[in-house]
Design a protein around this motif. Structure first.
Motif: not given
Length: 165
Positions: A18-24, A112-120, A153-161
């Motif tokens: 689910m996370a793979e598809w949403v993030l893609r 290694v990071r928790m998915i929800r560690s990127f939750d604002p 969105d936090g994951i996207v911004e992390h990667v963008r940086r």
């Protein structure tokens, strides 16, 4: 540069696909889809080779996603993957522990990071875990979806940086 992410849960049939598809979708929408490769895996072989859980696909569809999810096959995370991954996202604390143990080196452990560690919302402790929806009903899968969306969105911004560095 291609940035590689693997999302990990227990069996690779509920949370991680689910996370793979949403993030893609989120990376595509951000114009980064051609620079970010996302896949998923499990920490166990319990579901190896199986498709995503029907309830995972149903949750995606309930929330307006219309992708073809039929090609997913559950697989087990291989510790050699640390050599070519930039980020490994764990769904819960158990996965986080297993992945850091598999990582071996400090450099790999730092991936290694928790998915929800990127939750604002700035979650801490047990709140960082995405509970396994397998034992629940549709509302459990909807909760998993909401928790992934909150962090996406936090994951996207992390990667963008990282891509602009």
């Amino acid at each position: 540069m291609t940035y590689r992410i693997t999302v990990v849960c227990t069996g690779n049939i509920c949370r991680s696909p689910m996370a793979e598809w949403v993030l893609r979708e989120r990376f595509d929408a951000a114009g980064l889809g051609d620079r970010v490769v996302i896949d998923s895996a499990g920490t166990t072989a319990w579901e190896e080779g199986n498709p995503a859980d029907d309830r995972t696909i149903a949750a995606m569809q309930r929330h307006g996603h219309i992708g073809d999810y039929s090609g997913h096959q559950a697989r087990v995370f291989d510790k050699r993957w640390f050599d070519d991954r930039d980020l490994v996202l764990a769904a819960d604390h158990g996965h986080h522990t297993v992945l850091r143990r598999l990582a071996g080196t400090d450099e790999a452990k730092d991936l290694v990071r928790m998915i929800r560690s990127f939750d604002p919302a700035g979650l801490k402790g047990d709140a960082l875990a995405i509970d396994d929806p397998w034992y629940g009903d549709d509302s459990s899968f909807d909760q998993t979806y909401a928790e992934i969306i909150a962090a996406a969105d936090g994951i996207v911004e992390h990667v963008r940086r990282h891509l602009v560095e």
